[in-house]
Scaffold this active site. Structure first.
Site, short mmCIF file in Angstrom:
data_model
loop_
_atom_site.label_atom_id
_atom_site.label_comp_id
_atom_site.label_asym_id
_atom_site.label_seq_id
_atom_site.Cartn_x
_atom_site.Cartn_y
_atom_site.Cartn_z
N HIS A 139 47.16 34.80 37.83
CA HIS A 139 45.69 34.71 37.93
C HIS A 139 45.15 33.68 36.93
O HIS A 139 44.37 34.00 36.03
CB HIS A 139 45.04 36.08 37.69
N ARG A 143 41.17 36.55 45.69
CA ARG A 143 41.42 37.91 45.21
C ARG A 143 42.62 38.49 45.97
O ARG A 143 42.81 38.22 47.16
CB ARG A 143 40.20 38.81 45.45
P1 NAP Z 1 30.78 30.89 46.35
O1 NAP Z 1 30.19 29.63 45.85
O2 NAP Z 1 29.92 32.11 46.43
O3 NAP Z 1 31.39 30.58 47.79
C1 NAP Z 1 31.80 31.57 48.67
C2 NAP Z 1 32.07 30.94 50.03
O4 NAP Z 1 32.63 31.94 50.88
C3 NAP Z 1 30.81 30.44 50.72
O5 NAP Z 1 31.07 29.23 51.38
C4 NAP Z 1 30.51 31.55 51.73
O6 NAP Z 1 29.83 31.11 52.89
C5 NAP Z 1 31.90 31.97 52.11
N1 NAP Z 1 31.92 33.32 52.68
C6 NAP Z 1 31.52 34.48 52.12
N2 NAP Z 1 31.66 35.50 52.98
C7 NAP Z 1 32.14 34.96 54.13
C8 NAP Z 1 32.48 35.50 55.39
N3 NAP Z 1 32.34 36.82 55.67
N4 NAP Z 1 32.95 34.66 56.34
C9 NAP Z 1 33.06 33.33 56.09
N5 NAP Z 1 32.76 32.75 54.90
C10 NAP Z 1 32.31 33.57 53.94
O7 NAP Z 1 32.05 31.30 45.48
P2 NAP Z 1 32.99 30.36 44.56
O8 NAP Z 1 32.36 30.10 43.25
O9 NAP Z 1 33.42 29.20 45.38
O10 NAP Z 1 34.22 31.36 44.30
C11 NAP Z 1 34.97 31.90 45.37
C12 NAP Z 1 35.88 33.01 44.86
O11 NAP Z 1 36.98 32.46 44.13
C13 NAP Z 1 35.25 33.99 43.88
O12 NAP Z 1 34.48 34.98 44.55
C14 NAP Z 1 36.45 34.57 43.16
O13 NAP Z 1 36.89 35.75 43.79
C15 NAP Z 1 37.52 33.49 43.33
N6 NAP Z 1 37.93 32.91 42.03
C16 NAP Z 1 39.22 33.01 41.64
C17 NAP Z 1 39.62 32.44 40.45
C18 NAP Z 1 41.04 32.50 40.00
O14 NAP Z 1 41.34 32.14 38.86
N7 NAP Z 1 41.96 32.91 40.84
C19 NAP Z 1 38.68 31.77 39.64
C20 NAP Z 1 37.37 31.70 40.07
C21 NAP Z 1 36.99 32.26 41.28
P3 NAP Z 1 28.33 30.53 52.79
O15 NAP Z 1 28.48 29.17 52.12
O16 NAP Z 1 27.91 30.40 54.21
O17 NAP Z 1 27.55 31.50 51.97
C1 GLV Z 2 38.18 34.67 38.24
O1 GLV Z 2 38.95 35.21 38.96
C2 GLV Z 2 36.79 34.53 38.51
O2 GLV Z 2 36.28 35.19 39.42
O3 GLV Z 2 36.14 33.75 37.80
#
Ligand code: NAP
Ligand code: GLV
Length: 306
Positions: free
Chosen positions: A269, A221
């Protein structure tokens, strides 16, 4: 069963067709103000009025992985909030990040400029061991990215809230190990959710700890990055460059310096897009499980913020 669809900026018809095919007996409609109460909602950036009216929802299905915008709204207290869990996004994210890391490591920007200038010239091969890549966030997307990077034999590090063990990845956890993680990384990849703890996490004092030649890849983000601090560190030569897919304001304003900065590559994005068919299949499976009282993955913890 009634399913309501309220996704800003998304063409509804193919989603409605997919959801109707998955639930032939159900009423699946685009939400309109004053519509009758639904059982489940499929949403992206809905207005507050949607939740003020739809107070009986059992399930709220976000058609993205990040729920930062959703959690800013007042949500019905009984509803289970569910995010997309991969649904075809992790392979896209792995492609995007590996491409950006390899482009930097192999100096493909420089080769492209040389070719445009009609120059046939070589650069000295760089030592892979000197390009440790640190992945912040080891969730669904971060783990896939970290594992993909190990295939190219980069030293890979990861940082998350809870302790992890991932083959080939040197894992760090919690605030206490954050600075050690940064100091051991040259390329920093951000895959954290946006929460009060992670907002502005990439700023002057944190990014300055990356190894010389530091490089930033932000695919999570825009509000994770203090944009002026990135520019300062690039100007000072403390960072070599950045690949950015997300921004504090989207679309990126026309006058923003990132558009023309020679060390910054931007994309709109698009690093991991929501894939409609995969997402409908995942959401339909979870609606069925919730209706049957069975457990599902991808439930958002509103206190944790992700
Ligand atoms: P997820 O499975 O919820 O993983 C989040 C990770 O971040 C987990 O490993 C979590 O730790 C860690 N985390 C959260 N808060 C933290 C903190 N304060 N300190 C250290 N580590 C922390 O999420 P995901 O599915 O991988 O997605 C991640 C993010 O990618 C989304 O929230 C979204 O904003 C972004 N995204 C972007 C796009 C794009 O097109 N640009 C697309 C999809 C997603 P734990 O494992 O210990 O809980
Ligand atoms: C895209 O940014 C998503 O959070 O899936």
């Amino acid at each position: 069963m009634k399913i309501t669809f309220c996704c800003t900026g998304t063409k509804p018809e193919p989603w409605l067709a997919g959801l109707r095919a998955a639930f032939p007996g159900a009423q699946v409609e685009v939400w309109q103000a004053g519509a009758p109460a639904a059982d489940h909602a499929v949403v992206w950036a809905p207005p507050q009025q949607f939740f003020d009216e739809q107070t009986q929802l059992k399930g709220i299905f976000n058609i993205g992985a990040g729920v930062d915008a959703l959690l800013k709204l007042r949500l019905p207290p009984r509803a289970t909030v569910v995010r997309l869990d991969d649904a075809g996004m992790s392979v896209q994210m792995a492609e995007y990040v590996c491409h950006a890391v390899i482009r930097y490591f192999r100096e493909f920007d420089g080769y492209e400029a040389d070719v445009k200038a009609g120059k046939w010239s070589y650069r000295k091969p760089r030592e892979r061991a000197l390009f440790p890549v640190g992945v912040m966030g080891l969730g669904v997307l971060g783990q896939r990215v970290a594992q993909a990077l190990t295939q190219f034999e980069f030293p890979v590090l990861g940082w998350s809230r809870s302790v992890k063990a991932i083959e080939g990845v040197r894992c760090f956890a919690g605030a206490a190990q954050f600075n050690d993680f940064l100091r051991a990384s040259k390329v920093l990849v951000n895959l954290l959710p946006l929460t009060p703890e992670t907002r502005d996490i990439m700023r002057l004092d944190t990014l300055a700890q990356l190894q010389a030649g530091g490089y930033v890849i932000n695919v999570a983000r825009g509000a994770h990055l203090v944009e002026e601090d990135l520019l300062t560190l690039l100007d000072r030569g403390q960072l070599a460059g950045a690949t950015l897919d997300v921004f504090r304001t989207e679309p990126l304003p026309a006058e923003h310096p990132f558009w023309r900065h020679p060390q910054i590559t931007i994309t709109p994005h698009t690093s991991a897009r929501t894939l409609r068919d995969e997402s409908i299949a995942q959401i339909a499976g979870k609606i069925r499980a919730l209706e049957a009282g069975q457990p599902i993955v991808g439930i958002v913890d509103s206190v944790r913020g992700y």
